[in-house]
Motif scaffolding. Structure first.
Motif, PDB file in Angstrom:
ATOM      1  N   ARG A 375      34.085  38.408  39.168  1.00 42.45           N
ATOM      2  CA  ARG A 375      35.188  39.273  39.581  1.00 42.45           C
ATOM      3  C   ARG A 375      36.509  38.599  39.246  1.00 42.45           C
ATOM      4  O   ARG A 375      36.606  37.366  39.239  1.00 42.45           O
ATOM      5  N   TYR A 376      37.529  39.414  38.992  1.00 43.28           N
ATOM      6  CA  TYR A 376      38.845  38.882  38.674  1.00 43.28           C
ATOM      7  C   TYR A 376      39.412  38.106  39.872  1.00 43.28           C
ATOM      8  O   TYR A 376      39.001  38.308  41.030  1.00 43.28           O
ATOM      9  N   LEU A 377      40.379  37.227  39.601  1.00 40.11           N
ATOM     10  CA  LEU A 377      40.980  36.406  40.647  1.00 40.11           C
ATOM     11  C   LEU A 377      41.609  37.262  41.735  1.00 40.11           C
ATOM     12  O   LEU A 377      41.510  36.931  42.933  1.00 40.11           O
ATOM     13  N   ALA A 378      42.254  38.348  41.337  1.00 39.23           N
ATOM     14  CA  ALA A 378      42.912  39.210  42.316  1.00 39.23           C
ATOM     15  C   ALA A 378      41.912  39.894  43.246  1.00 39.23           C
ATOM     16  O   ALA A 378      42.289  40.371  44.316  1.00 39.23           O
ATOM     17  N   GLU A 379      40.638  39.912  42.854  1.00 39.22           N
ATOM     18  CA  GLU A 379      39.605  40.536  43.674  1.00 39.22           C
ATOM     19  C   GLU A 379      38.842  39.505  44.494  1.00 39.22           C
ATOM     20  O   GLU A 379      37.813  39.817  45.095  1.00 39.22           O
ATOM     21  N   GLY A 381      37.442  36.670  43.243  1.00 41.31           N
ATOM     22  CA  GLY A 381      36.438  35.957  42.478  1.00 41.31           C
ATOM     23  C   GLY A 381      37.042  34.802  41.698  1.00 41.31           C
ATOM     24  O   GLY A 381      38.228  34.463  41.839  1.00 41.31           O
ATOM     25  N   ALA A 382      36.228  34.186  40.868  1.00 46.21           N
ATOM     26  CA  ALA A 382      36.666  33.071  40.031  1.00 46.21           C
ATOM     27  C   ALA A 382      37.005  33.525  38.617  1.00 46.21           C
ATOM     28  O   ALA A 382      37.227  32.702  37.730  1.00 46.21           O
ATOM     29  N   GLY A 383      37.060  34.816  38.432  1.00 49.46           N
ATOM     30  CA  GLY A 383      37.293  35.364  37.107  1.00 49.46           C
ATOM     31  C   GLY A 383      36.010  35.941  36.536  1.00 49.46           C
ATOM     32  O   GLY A 383      34.904  35.690  37.036  1.00 49.46           O
ATOM     33  N   GLN A 384      36.141  36.722  35.486  1.00 52.83           N
ATOM     34  CA  GLN A 384      34.974  37.325  34.838  1.00 52.83           C
ATOM     35  C   GLN A 384      34.556  36.453  33.654  1.00 52.83           C
ATOM     36  O   GLN A 384      35.401  36.016  32.870  1.00 52.83           O
ATOM     37  N   TRP A 419      36.340  33.546  29.376  1.00 54.42           N
ATOM     38  CA  TRP A 419      36.759  33.648  30.780  1.00 54.42           C
ATOM     39  C   TRP A 419      37.971  34.553  30.862  1.00 54.42           C
ATOM     40  O   TRP A 419      38.947  34.372  30.145  1.00 54.42           O
ATOM     41  N   PRO A 421      40.528  35.708  33.735  1.00 61.88           N
ATOM     42  CA  PRO A 421      40.997  35.652  35.126  1.00 61.88           C
ATOM     43  C   PRO A 421      41.489  37.011  35.622  1.00 61.88           C
ATOM     44  O   PRO A 421      41.486  37.275  36.819  1.00 61.88           O
ATOM     45  N   ASP A 422      41.940  37.851  34.701  1.00 63.45           N
ATOM     46  CA  ASP A 422      42.361  39.206  35.043  1.00 63.45           C
ATOM     47  C   ASP A 422      42.155  40.086  33.824  1.00 63.45           C
ATOM     48  O   ASP A 422      41.644  39.658  32.792  1.00 63.45           O
TER      49      ASP A 422
END
Length: 659
Positions: A375-379, A381-384, A419, A421-422
């Motif tokens: 999951r994205y940082l804003a969600e 998570g550690a990024g997709q 990677w 992040p968003d």
């Protein structure tokens, strides 16, 4: 060439801040990308891809491949403009290390100084240039990248709501006094058994001597006849059966070596007829957006006929390629897979030189998977993350008359990690291996190469003969590439840096006194460089698009430290286009700038250059449109890295009438 480690990070850092901005492919719509073999949003593709479509003024006005590719950053088309002498280099690899495909079929005839671009740009819908080591998907020759040409289909020309039509195109270029024309008929019909569509296009071109930069001329008297026949039947919404035939026939009077600018006693004028046919019958199954499998049976033939000599390459192949996407909930997976069977046969006649009678059978299979999770940082998570792993197995069995067989197999793996992040940013890195199988000429050539000569009354050399070398190993390479993709608001940025170690380069050794010429494995090379693209389309003025591309390739022999490879200087390609009057008029400008550089294989220093093109596309009525392009506006004298003289000032024009 000077090393560029210190300059590379600076250029990549400044790239997004430059005033003009880059890559015309600003669309976020998925396209089937050559470097991934799947429909992909370019913002998620971990490689540098350039796409030229039929609406681009470069392709719309082109009469030969040089006209299409000559302004691409880091890519050079060698030769003085003759169709038969065009070869390309990219990412440090020459003609043998860059795979050329036409509607999915490889085009790689290897004979002397004749190129392998036997196609009419008037029949092309799109060109994709995928850079990097891609043997894990495409096998031999894809060491520096893949250039894929896709021919036009009926759906590309049909207007909304239209079921049939015809198109007349006329055009030409001033640099070679070219006049060309084509007539295309196309249509589709919905029958109870399914929809049927088809297209037939015939073309003719006449051209003369080719004016190069500064006014020098390359002698040429050429006529080209081309034909494209394509059709398809869709018995259901998920299936399509298709068939096509592309025919190319050029008759020219030109120097024996078409890659040299002018003729002399050792390079006299010669009549040359080049004929190429590409046929295929295929089936595409696409039950949904997540799955597609395309299979095709192909036959291609290239025939080069000259006085007292001819050379024919025939290739029969069966290939099947596909992709499938699986959603596991928190994890999605994309599989890319395929296999190929192919037989190529060389058949010389008369005094054909360096083109032995020989066959090569190839079998290949590949599998590539990409896993996406996170999951994205804003969600929170550690990024997709994307993790990709793939490999291709190739085996070839070559046979030459009276010589030993050459049997080799090769595994070409590829690993990559991305990677995000968003939604806007992606960082990627990967490793790939690639290879190039020796050509049949390199393995089995055994006739006379050139006649002996006397340099004085007491010093003469014998006739020189090719010596077969069926023990040649394939060229191989190992490449690390890392990059960034960023798109935010009006901007898009793509950049990557690569480092390639190549082994067993195939070189030609000529021993004058022994009277022998033989292909041998000799060199270990390092090639490194970078590519960057920036595109800008301001939201406040969406009718404007601007772009900039940046590229440089350096290389050295890892043993001696000397310069090596098809190096290219630091080049910047930039330009802008504005659409007016409801997109009926498009006006644009493009430049290619390079600093001074070392000539390949020579200590000579060649000057830098700045080339400027302008173009105009105008839809006069719904049925009539025209494209104009003035290339090398100030007739700048410039040279490619191999020392060949670049193209000179020329006005290209095309007028289309469709009804």
């Amino acid at each position: 060439m000077k090393r560029v480690y210190s300059l590379c990070p600076l250029y990549l850092a400044l790239c997004p801040l430059l005033i003009a901005p880059a890559l015309a492919q600003s669309t976020a719509d998925p396209v089937t990308v050559t470097g991934t073999r799947t429909p992909t949003d370019l913002s998620r593709a971990p490689l540098i891809v350039d796409i030229i479509d039929r609406d681009d003024a470069v392709l719309a006005t082109a009469g030969r491949i040089e006209d299409v590719l000559s302004r691409q950053p880091g890519l050079h088309v060698a030769g003085p403009g003759r169709r038969n002498g065009q070869t390309l280099s990219m990412r440090g690899f020459g003609r043998q290390g860059v795979l050329v495909r036409l509607d999915g079929v490889r085009q790689d005839i290897s004979t002397g100084h004749v190129g392998n671009f036997f196609l009419d740009p008037a029949l092309i819908q799109e060109v994709q240039i995928a850079r990097g080591a891609l043997s894990s998907l495409y096998g031999s020759n894809a060491m520096g990248g893949v250039v894929s040409f896709t021919s036009v289909e009926a759906k590309d020309l049909l207007a909304p709501g239209q079921d049939s039509g015809a198109r007349l195109s006329v055009g030409g270029a001033t640099a070679n006094d070219e006049l060309r024309g084509s007539l295309t008929a196309f249509g589709r019909h919905a029958a109870p058994s399914g929809q049927v569509d088809g297209l037939i296009s015939i073309g003719r071109s006449e051209s003369g001597d080719i004016r190069r930069a500064g006014g020098e001329e390359a002698e040429d008297d050429a006529s080209l006849n081309s034909l494209l026949v394509k059709g398809g039947w869709e018995p259901s919404s998920d299936q399509r059966v298709f068939i096509s035939w592309q025919h190319y026939d050029e008759r020219a009077t030109q120097p024996a070596n078409p890659q040299q600018l002018s003729r002399d006693a050792s390079n006299p004028l010669r009549d040359r007829n080049v004929e190429s046919n590409n046929l295929q019958l295929g089936h595409r199954w696409q039950p949904g957006q997540a799955t597609e499998i395309t299979s095709r049976l192909t036959f291609s033939q290239q025939d080069i006929d000259e006085p007292q000599a001819s050379r024919t390459l025939e290739r029969v192949g069966l290939q099947s390629d596909g992709y499938h996407t699986i959603n596991h909930g928190w994890l999605s997976q994309t599989l890319v897979f395929g296999g190929e069977l192919e037989q190529a046969r060389q058949r010389p006649e008369g005094n054909a030189n360096g083109f032995p009678k020989a066959d090569i059978d190839t079998q290949a299979a590949y599998l590539d998977t990409t896993l996406t999770a996170g999951r994205y940082l804003a969600e929170g998570g550690a990024g997709q993350f994307d993790v990709g792993l793939g490999a291709r197995y190739d085996r070839y069995d070559a046979t030459g008359q009276g010589d030993a067989d050459s049997v080799h197999d090769q595994v070409s793996p590829r690993f990559r990690l991305a990677w995000r992040p968003d939604e806007a940013l992606m960082l990627f890195s990967g490793y790939a291996e690639a290879f190039r199988a020796p050509s049949l000429s390199e393995l089995y050539a055994n006739e006379r190469h050139f006649a002996g000569f006397c340099a004085g009354p007491f010093f003469c050399t014998p006739d020189n003969y090719w010596v077969p070398n069926p023990n040649l190993s394939p060229e191989s390479s190992h490449t690390w590439e890392s990059g960034v993709v960023w798109h935010q608001g009006d901007w898009q940025v793509r950049a990557s840096y690569f480092d390639t170690r190549a082994d067993d380069f195939i070189d030609t050794q000529v021993d004058i006194m022994a009277g022998t010429t033989q292909a041998v494995n000799v060199q270990r090379a390092q090639l490194w460089g970078y590519d960057a693209r920036v595109a800008w389309q301001p939201g406040a003025f969406p009718l404007l698009t601007s772009f900039i591309g940046l590229s440089e390739v350096s290389g050295k022999d890892r043993d001696s430290g000397g310069a090596l490879g098809s190096q290219t200087p630091m080049e910047v390609t930039l330009g802008s286009e504005v659409a007016l009057y409801n997109h009926d008029v498009r006006i644009g400008w493009q430049s290619r700038l390079a600093r001074d550089f070392d000539k390949q294989g020579d200590d000579e220093r060649l000057p830098g250059y700045g080339l400027h093109d302008v173009h105009l596309a105008w839809r006069l009525t719904p049925a009539i449109d025209t494209s104009l392009r003035l290339a090398n506006l100030v007739d700048k004298v410039w040279y490619r890295p191999d020392g060949s003289l670049g193209d000179g000032r020329s006005l290209f024009a095309t007028l289309n009438w469709q009804w």
